[in-house]
Design an enzyme around this catalytic site. Structure first.
Site, PDB file in Angstrom:
ATOM      1  N   LEU A  55      -6.257  10.810  -7.587  1.00 54.35           N
ATOM      2  CA  LEU A  55      -7.389  10.243  -6.824  1.00 54.35           C
ATOM      3  C   LEU A  55      -7.024   8.964  -6.085  1.00 54.35           C
ATOM      4  O   LEU A  55      -7.893   8.204  -5.680  1.00 54.35           O
ATOM      5  CB  LEU A  55      -8.548   9.969  -7.784  1.00 54.35           C
ATOM      6  CG  LEU A  55      -9.116  11.233  -8.449  1.00 54.35           C
ATOM      7  CD1 LEU A  55     -10.046  10.866  -9.580  1.00 54.35           C
ATOM      8  CD2 LEU A  55      -9.857  12.075  -7.424  1.00 54.35           C
TER       9      LEU A  55
ATOM     10  N   GLN B 146      -6.038  -4.089 -11.622  1.00 55.55           N
ATOM     11  CA  GLN B 146      -5.236  -2.907 -11.277  1.00 55.55           C
ATOM     12  C   GLN B 146      -3.790  -3.376 -11.104  1.00 55.55           C
ATOM     13  O   GLN B 146      -3.018  -3.350 -12.038  1.00 55.55           O
ATOM     14  CB  GLN B 146      -5.797  -2.201 -10.056  1.00 55.55           C
ATOM     15  CG  GLN B 146      -7.093  -1.446 -10.393  1.00 55.55           C
ATOM     16  CD  GLN B 146      -7.614  -0.606  -9.252  1.00 55.55           C
ATOM     17  OE1 GLN B 146      -6.929  -0.284  -8.308  1.00 55.55           O
ATOM     18  NE2 GLN B 146      -8.895  -0.256  -9.341  1.00 55.55           N
TER      19      GLN B 146
ATOM     20  N   GLY C   8       0.470  -1.767  -3.036  1.00 55.67           N
ATOM     21  CA  GLY C   8       1.375  -1.133  -2.069  1.00 55.67           C
ATOM     22  C   GLY C   8       0.608  -0.436  -0.958  1.00 55.67           C
ATOM     23  O   GLY C   8       0.794  -0.724   0.220  1.00 55.67           O
ATOM     24  N   PHE C   9      -0.253   0.481  -1.331  1.00 56.16           N
ATOM     25  CA  PHE C   9      -1.123   1.213  -0.386  1.00 56.16           C
ATOM     26  C   PHE C   9      -0.335   1.914   0.718  1.00 56.16           C
ATOM     27  O   PHE C   9      -0.835   2.104   1.820  1.00 56.16           O
ATOM     28  CB  PHE C   9      -2.188   0.280   0.220  1.00 56.16           C
ATOM     29  CG  PHE C   9      -2.801  -0.652  -0.783  1.00 56.16           C
ATOM     30  CD1 PHE C   9      -3.537  -0.157  -1.839  1.00 56.16           C
ATOM     31  CD2 PHE C   9      -2.628  -2.025  -0.705  1.00 56.16           C
ATOM     32  CE1 PHE C   9      -4.083  -0.996  -2.793  1.00 56.16           C
ATOM     33  CE2 PHE C   9      -3.159  -2.884  -1.652  1.00 56.16           C
ATOM     34  CZ  PHE C   9      -3.895  -2.361  -2.695  1.00 56.16           C
TER      35      PHE C   9
ATOM     36  N   GLU D 149      -5.890   8.228  -3.104  1.00 56.33           N
ATOM     37  CA  GLU D 149      -6.170   7.982  -1.688  1.00 56.33           C
ATOM     38  C   GLU D 149      -7.548   8.425  -1.207  1.00 56.33           C
ATOM     39  O   GLU D 149      -8.094   7.875  -0.259  1.00 56.33           O
ATOM     40  CB  GLU D 149      -5.146   8.738  -0.835  1.00 56.33           C
ATOM     41  CG  GLU D 149      -3.731   8.295  -1.016  1.00 56.33           C
ATOM     42  CD  GLU D 149      -2.789   9.244  -0.311  1.00 56.33           C
ATOM     43  OE1 GLU D 149      -2.294   8.895   0.753  1.00 56.33           O
ATOM     44  OE2 GLU D 149      -2.574  10.373  -0.837  1.00 56.33           O
TER      45      GLU D 149
ATOM     46  N   CYS E  90      -3.943 -18.308  -6.028  1.00 53.85           N
ATOM     47  CA  CYS E  90      -3.275 -19.444  -6.655  1.00 53.85           C
ATOM     48  C   CYS E  90      -4.269 -20.393  -7.314  1.00 53.85           C
ATOM     49  O   CYS E  90      -3.958 -21.566  -7.522  1.00 53.85           O
ATOM     50  CB  CYS E  90      -2.483 -20.197  -5.589  1.00 53.85           C
ATOM     51  SG  CYS E  90      -3.560 -20.868  -4.315  1.00 53.85           S
TER      52      CYS E  90
ATOM     53  N   CYS F 189      -2.034 -23.776  -3.572  1.00 53.60           N
ATOM     54  CA  CYS F 189      -1.140 -23.764  -2.404  1.00 53.60           C
ATOM     55  C   CYS F 189      -1.494 -24.859  -1.408  1.00 53.60           C
ATOM     56  O   CYS F 189      -0.688 -25.164  -0.527  1.00 53.60           O
ATOM     57  CB  CYS F 189      -1.158 -22.390  -1.719  1.00 53.60           C
ATOM     58  SG  CYS F 189      -2.739 -21.968  -1.002  1.00 53.60           S
TER      59      CYS F 189
HETATM   60  S1  FES Z   1      -5.919  -6.056  -8.881  1.00 56.51           S
HETATM   61 FE1  FES Z   1      -6.743  -7.393  -7.452  1.00 56.51          FE
HETATM   62  S2  FES Z   1      -5.287  -7.387  -5.884  1.00 56.51           S
HETATM   63 FE2  FES Z   1      -4.536  -5.888  -7.213  1.00 56.51          FE
HETATM   64  S1  FES Z   2      -5.185 -19.288  -1.508  1.00 54.12           S
HETATM   65 FE1  FES Z   2      -3.848 -17.674  -1.074  1.00 54.12          FE
HETATM   66  S2  FES Z   2      -2.046 -18.334  -2.020  1.00 54.12           S
HETATM   67 FE2  FES Z   2      -3.303 -20.026  -2.220  1.00 54.12          FE
END
Ligand code: FES
Ligand code: FES
Ligand SMILES: Cc1cc2nc3c(=O)[nH]c(=O)nc-3n(C[C@H](O)[C@H](O)[C@H](O)COP(=O)(O)OP(=O)(O)OC[C@H]3O[C@@H](n4cnc5c(N)ncnc54)[C@H](O)[C@@H]3O)c2cc1C
Length: 1360
Positions: free
Chosen positions: A1272, A116, A810-811, A1274, A55, A77
């Site tokens: 690739l 990504q 997601g992972f 995983e 944030c 935040c």
């Molecule tokens: S590109 Fe950094 S958290 Fe997904």
């Molecule tokens: S630092 Fe993680 S949402 Fe603000």
């Protein structure tokens, strides 16, 4: 002074636009305000506690004194909007946009492949942008500092750094340390044009394409704010919210008056202590006093005695002030300042240092405070002020211990902090050990000071203060007193350690925890201090010929003195260029930027929760079990329902269809099986209301037995989720009879939290007609969400449409779980008739969703003295949690994959999933492989140790060498595996570096290096035929533009980019003609989860199929008009009534596995790879640094080398986290403690290897996949274990040198605690007292016995 009842106007600017808030609510954070009120959704929520940087925005303020504008990054935040009076905020949208002009920072991060999933990207952009506003040509050190507070779970940081480095003064084109020559410029590479002419390429982007940075183009600071700052309002500003009032006086006098009127009201500065406490610990303050406009709190003055720094200065400002003072004063005067500077570099991230104030830090008195111990030993005084006048109090041990007599009075505030200069013959040092080098709270820290009688080594004053060792800081006063008059020698050292261990007691809450580690650090730090001072003292005493003579510190011991510096990672990425005959238009095989890259960087990429609020939308929050195993006696929601704005409470009774399955219940009915299990959900109008209502739901429980948390307990209680899975080959018992040696051992691998940056989210919109529902959800498997919602609501699948635009990571964690949240939200939507938005808090997400299965493995290995393994018997247990989920499949996969790269004739692999009272564990990148194969590789290191041979020799000896069959009798050729291994040995110069490591280790006692190389055979795909299919839908519109839809989901892995590349090649049109909008169950039905690394393989073939169908239809037209354009052909086709829409389908691999017979053909192909890592450990603290990693991976013909290298790097760093720092911590009652980035440490930018090289093996063949590419996603994960084995190698060297007999229990992660305690020495022995033995007993005892032991332990601790 009277407090006005009406709110003042809050004035600030956002992206150059004036914001006037007439009813500013002090409880509203800048993050919420931007996202909800201004609809600026580029700034993301990922943790809400300042710990991840997602944030990040820039705040600018005009300083009337210096007439300068200060730009600083903050985490939105934690910023209350009320604190922004007179400030200018810049968000990612204000930096640049695709519609107008993208900023160089945005362009470069995207084009360098630094995005990504893109969820962290706006935060990264803002940290970099703020840096450039302050330093247009930053140093690499400044770049690292700026990014240290930003987490990324996908990329592994390398490409983000690469983009930042293009702005740095030191940076050069090829990323090789200023040599001006690319390291691979040996005739075989070509950097001028991507992928042409030569065979191997090392550039993934063309730096020359980048726009230059032009600081004159930036938004100007609003002149109105300059005027406001120059002529500040003196009257008190007041902002009344629903529950909280914010009072910001304009003068010190008014502030002091208010402090008398509201003695309980805290002063709110950076809000980095108050904010998290209010959010997570339920602290509530009806009045907040903001001294942000009081200039007296920011005054800095220097006298000959020392520095006085205003309490309102931020820690970043304190750092600058100290750095300047250090640069101009003689070293002897700046000892305390240097020590503070050392810790200020690693305290939090840059954003926290920008926000947190010195006063807030001192007054917060956190037990882990990094600065207070140094300030305490540095004889700091606190200048307090109240209406009654000023007074000084010392910042000493009494203050830190929180004793009332040494504290501030309620009406007093801290005005400034006076830190005296140090003197000649005085030495001050600071020490700190944390799991990560930056942005991690310390385990233990310390400030130490000693003063000698001039010209001697006699101690006249000694001060030691520790942090992190208990709830309140421990006193060392008596120890220090008893050492006065002593000489600085070994005798004193021994005595000091003994006294310190007696005096610094650790609290009972640390039982079973890290007591020995912390005790060991207490004395290890003192030993470091002893050596540091000794070295300096010697230099001084040389000037006094009559003084005592010191023997030289042996060179081998000097390494104890050096801390690991933060360095900027370097590296080369090598891949095969495309064939020189490939048409330029054909993008396949080229490092094309992620198609959403620029949108990620400008904040224009829309994630689930960025969808604007829809009409009548309600918010949902979940109520979870607080008991691990209990009967639900009652659920009372009456109080919650009475709260304003609360609409409904959804329980299992509201579910019209099925409440999940027997093995995966949606909402608990009579019984709860873990803390965090979902019981009901509250629906309300606003987020604040829904959270308050959740607190009011009263659930009564009756605890049930047994309560099982650990695998060991599950085995004891015979508590399993599914039957044992077993594979066997050869005759294992007979083989054990014939071997030279047999060893048995155990391996423990901890679980892992997915920590996707975007938490689980869903928006369900019920339609008016026919019970239709539109569901926008962050998932890897929309069809599963659709199906689950259908059965939950008991309506046909065809009424439900799931949309996935993109997923913020997601992972594996968004395969199964989103269906549960989707279904509960859908029940709410159906019941209320309103759209429902459900966004999980980070804490809830971590508590509820489970993660990677922890594993306990037992092995028995039989081998010959030459290292040939003849028999291997492995039994694995995974902790599946309370429900089945994917645990059976994970167990099957890990058994299938356990042999890794080795041909061992006699094998027996068994696996079982344990049922425990923890949240259900689920799919996670690698699906059991990263845990299971750690057992196999540990066997290899054990055999090596027993045979006295290096582990790589054992690996080589036992590796598959020729075409062969796996344990489940699937034939394969290991040729590429061997190529990867050899190339990795070669590229990493393994053998010569092994010798260098040995040389280093001989010369250094306290630092040890380790090196390891690991081979990998990773099978991709699901072991079931139905999963190997995919469909696509391709439309060509009459203007020639093409819309591709397929069954894969964009998780950050660039699947849409790859699919556009495929369509572009097949249709022979530029990529710009092709668009992918979203994944939707309406366009492509019955899709398979995007998982198991085969998303691009199968969907690519489906897209190819659809395009080929279309091309075939167009062929006659193209033949008739060969000179025509694409547009001409499409127009003609339409005229001729040729369908321009086609469905593509791929009927994939026929996978099967017969568990009865133990044989099958479960996987379409293998990905091979090898990784070599070198590390250095600090035996005194357990810290390590990663010196270098080389990865060689077989990508076959990569569809997109930039994306594939990104996947490998990202997975490797995630794996490295699994094996080194990521540790889940539970309370004895099964409550997950580690529920945010502060307690759960994923790697940060400072944790990646200093040199990080990835190369894709020059192409091999795999006919089954699209254009012979390989999946690739995983495989790189397991290669992170090379770091683990390198650490283990270093630890083993230390143990050998210390004559410690190593047992064969392996524990992952190799945390600093594990490393420190394994490198046993006299300090660990000192820390390992009777207390430890009692704690061991404690951990074994139960019930009443446990209580008796606590009492005994207490007596012993006191007596000691
Ligand atoms: S590109 Fe950094 S958290 Fe997904
Ligand atoms: S630092 Fe993680 S949402 Fe603000
Ligand atoms: C993500 C994160 C990471 C962190 N990492 C570290 C770390 O690695 N090491 C470390 O040591 N700390 C760390 N911290 C803690 C941080 O240093 C402190 O929270 C911070 O210094 C508090 O300052 P503040 O201005 O934000 O205080 P606030 O939260 O604004 O106030 C805190 C308290 O101080 C009181 N106060 C403030 N100023 C005055 C004054 N002038 N007079 C009297 N009372 C006053 C307030 O009344 C309040 O009770 C971290 C915090 C976060 C959120």
């Amino acid at each position: 002074m009277p407090c006005p009842t009406r709110s003042d106007e809050l004035v600030f600017f956002v992206n150059g636009r004036k914001v006037i808030e007439r009813n500013a609510d002090p409880e509203v954070t800048l993050l919420n305000f931007l996202r909800k009120n201004l609809r600026l959704t580029g700034t993301k929520y990922a943790c809400g506690r300042g710990g991840c940087g997602a944030c990040t925005v820039m705040v600018s303020r005009h300083d009337p004194a210096s007439k300068k504008i200060r730009h600083f990054s903050v985490t939105a935040c934690l910023v209350p909007i009320c604190s922004l009076y007179g400030a200018a905020v810049t968000t990612v949208e204000g930096v640049g946009s695709i519609k107008t002009r993208i900023h160089p920072v945005q362009e470069r991060i995207a084009k360098s492949h630094g995005t990504q999933c893109g969820f962290c990207t706006p935060g990264m952009v803002m940290s970099m942008y703020t840096l450039l506003r302050n330093h247009p040509e930053p140093s690499e050190e400044q770049l690292m500092e700026a990014l240290g507070g930003n987490l990324c779970r996908c990329t592994g940081y390398r490409p983000i750094l690469a983009s930042g480095r293009t702005f740095c003064v030191e940076s050069n084109g090829c990323q090789q340390k200023g040599t001006g020559k690319c390291c691979l410029d040996q005739g075989d590479s070509d950097s001028s044009s991507l992928g042409r002419k030569s065979e191997m390429c090392t550039e993934l982007f063309v730096k020359e394409e980048f726009q230059p940075l032009d600081p004159t183009q930036e938004l100007i600071f609003p002149p109105e704010l300059v005027r406001m700052a120059e002529n500040p309002e003196k009257h008190t500003l007041t902002f009344h919210g629903d529950r909280v009032t914010w009072i910001s006086p304009g003068t010190l006098k008014d502030l002091l008056e208010l402090k008398v009127k509201y003695p309980e009201a805290p002063l709110i500065l950076g809000n980095t202590t108050l904010g998290p406490a209010m959010k997570s610990q339920g602290h509530f303050h009806p009045i907040l006093l903001s001294p942000v406009r009081i200039s007296e709190l920011c005054v800095v003055s220097e006298t000959s005695a020392g520095l006085t720094i205003g309490a309102g200065c931020s820690l970043a400002q304190v750092k600058d002030i100290l750095a300047e003072t250090v640069s101009k004063l003689p070293e002897e005067k700046t000892q305390t300042y240097r020590a503070l500077l050392k810790h200020l570099k690693s305290l939090g991230g840059q954003q926290i240092r920008n926000m947190a104030s010195l006063g807030g830090h001192v007054i917060s008195q956190h037990c882990y405070s990094d600065l207070n111990p140094i300030l305490a030993v540095g004889n700091t005084t606190l200048n307090l002020i109240s209406e009654e006048g000023m007074r000084q109090i010392p910042l000493n041990e009494h203050f830190l211990a929180g004793s009332a007599s040494a504290a501030l009075k309620p009406e007093e505030i801290l005005e400034s902090v006076h830190i005296p200069h140090s003197h000649k013959w005085e030495f001050v040092s600071a020490f700190r050990q944390a799991e990560c080098r930056q942005n991690a709270l310390p385990d233990v820290n310390a400030g130490m000071r000693v003063l000698f009688e001039e010209g001697t080594d006699t101690i006249v004053d000694l001060s030691l203060a520790y942090g992190g060792v208990g709830a309140v800081r421990n006193s060392t006063h008596q120890s220090c007193q008893r050492l006065l008059g002593r000489r600085w020698n070994e005798l004193m050292l021994d005595e000091a350690c003994r006294l310190l261990l007696e005096e610094v007691s650790l609290p009972g809450s640390a039982l079973g925890g890290r007591v020995e580690f912390k005790r060991t650090l207490v004395v290890s730090f003192f030993f470091k201090f002893y050596l540091e001072v000794l070295q300096e003292l010697k230099k001084l005493l040389k000037l006094f010929p009559d003084s005592c003579h010191y023997p030289e510190i042996p060179d081998r011991f000097l390494s104890a003195l050096e801390d690991f510096p933060v360095t900027v990672s370097q590296g080369v990425q090598t891949y095969q260029s495309v064939d020189s005959h490939q048409p330029l238009q054909d993008p396949v095989g080229r490092p094309i930027m992620h198609l959403s890259g620029l949108k990620h960087a400008t904040g224009e990429a829309i994630f689930c929760d960025d969808i604007p609020v829809v009409d009548k939308e309600l918010v949902m929050a979940l109520v979870t079990s607080t008991r691990a195993h209990a009967k639900i006696i009652s659920i009372d929601s009456s109080e919650a329902l009475e709260l304003p704005g609360v609409v409904d409470v959804i329980t299992a009774e509201d579910i019209p269809g099925t409440n999940g399955t027997e093995d995966d219940i949606l909402l608990a009915v009579d019984e709860v099986l873990c803390v965090g299990q979902l019981i009901c959900a509250v629906v309300a109008e606003t987020e604040v209301q829904v959270k308050q209502a959740v607190e009011k739901i009263m659930i009564t429980y009756e605890d049930l037995e047994p309560v099982i948390f650990s695998i060991e307990d599950a085995i004891k209680h015979n508590s399993f989720l599914c039957p044992e899975k077993k594979l066997e080959q050869g005759n294992i018992e007979e083989a054990f009879q014939k071997v030279d040696q047999i060893v048995e051992g155990e391996v423990h691998v901890g679980g892992q939290e997915h920590f996707y940056m975007e938490t689980q989210r869903v928006l369900v919109i019920p339609k008016i007609e026919d019970k239709e529902l539109d569901i926008y959800v962050s998932t890897q498997d929309p069809a599963h969400v659709q199906k689950t919602v259908s059965s939950t609501l008991s309506i046909p699948i065809n009424r439900i449409t799931c949309h996935v635009k993109r997923v913020g990571g997601g992972f594996g964690g968004k395969v199964g779980r989103p269906a549960i949240f989707g279904a509960i939200a859908a029940v709410g939507a159906m019941k209320t008739g309103c759209p429902i938005r459900l966004v999980l808090d980070r804490e809830d997400d971590m508590l509820i969703t489970g993660g990677r299965h922890p594993l306990f493995g037992k092995y028995k290995v039989g081998f010959m003295n030459n290292g040939r393994i003849k028999a291997l018997d492995i039994q694995c247990y995974v902790n599946g949690g309370c429900m089945l989920d994917d645990s059976e499949l994970v167990t099957e996969f890990l058994i299938l994959k356990l042999e890794n790269a080795y041909k061992i004739r006699n094998l027996r692999f068994r696996g079982r999933a344990c049922r425990t009272n923890l949240p259900s564990n689920t799919a996670f990148r690698g699906f059991g492989f990263p845990q299971g194969v750690l057992v196999t590789e540990s066997c290899i290191t054990t055999v090596a140790a027993k045979c006295g041979l290096p582990p790589e020799k054992i690996r080589e000896k036992n590796m598959y060498k020729t075409v062969d069959k796996t344990i489940y009798k699937q034939a394969f050729s290991p040729e590429t595996l061997i190529s990867c291994w050899k190339e990795c040995l070669d590229k990493s110069s393994f053998h010569s570096r092994r010798l260098q490591v040995e040389e280093f280790n001989k010369k250094n006692y306290w630092k040890k290096k380790g090196i390891a190389i690991i081979p990998m055979k990773f099978s991709v795909g699901f072991a079931a035929t139905s999963y190997h299919q995919a469909a696509a839908l391709v439309h060509i519109y009459t203007d020639g533009s093409v819309l591709v839809t397929h069954g894969g989901n964009e998780l950050g892995q660039g699947i849409h980019t790859k699919m556009v590349q495929v369509a572009s090649r097949e249709l022979k049109i530029p990529m710009s003609y092709v668009h992918v909008c979203e994944t939707s169950t309406r366009t492509v039905p019955n899709t398979i989860a995007t998982a198991a690394s085969i998303g691009s393989d199968v969907n690519g073939r489906a897209v190819q199929n659809a395009c080929q169908i279309l091309l075939k239809r167009l062929e006659p037209i193209m033949k008739k008009n060969p000179e025509g354009t694409w547009e001409d052909w499409i127009e003609a086709a339409f005229e001729q009534r040729i369908s321009l829409s086609a469905t593509g389908y791929f009927r994939g691999y026929k996978a099967y596995m017969d568990w009865e017979k133990g044989e099958g053909d479960p996987f379409p192909y293998y990905v091979y790879g090898a990784a070599c890592s070198e590390v250095e450990i600090d035996c005194l603290t357990g810290a390590h640094k990663k010196i270098r990693t080389d990865i060689v991976m077989d990508a076959c013909y990569s569809l997109n080398p930039a994306i594939d290298i990104g996947q490998i790097e990202g997975a490797f760093i995630q794996g490295m986290g699994l094996y080194t720092t990521e540790e889940l911590k539970y309370s004895p009652e099964g409550v997950l403690y580690s529920r945010g980035p502060d307690e759960y440490k994923i790697p940060t930018i400072t944790d990646i290897p200093e040199e990080f090289n990835v190369s894709l093996l020059s192409a091999s063949q795999t006919p089954l996949t699209i254009y012979s590419s390989k999946g690739l996603g995983e495989s790189g994960m397991f290669l992170g274990s090379s770091v683990f084995f390198a650490i283990a190698d270093a630890v083993a060297t230390a143990c050998r040198e210390r004559d410690i007999v190593k047992d064969f229990t392996v524990r992952s992660p190799a945390t600093s605690e594990w490393v420190r305690m394994a490198c046993a020495d006299r300090f660990t022995e000192m820390g390992n007292s009777i207390t430890e033995r009692l704690q061991l007993l404690f951990s074994l005892a139960e019930g009443e016995k446990k209580q008796t032991l606590v009492a005994i332990l207490l007596i012993f601790t006191l007596a000691e």
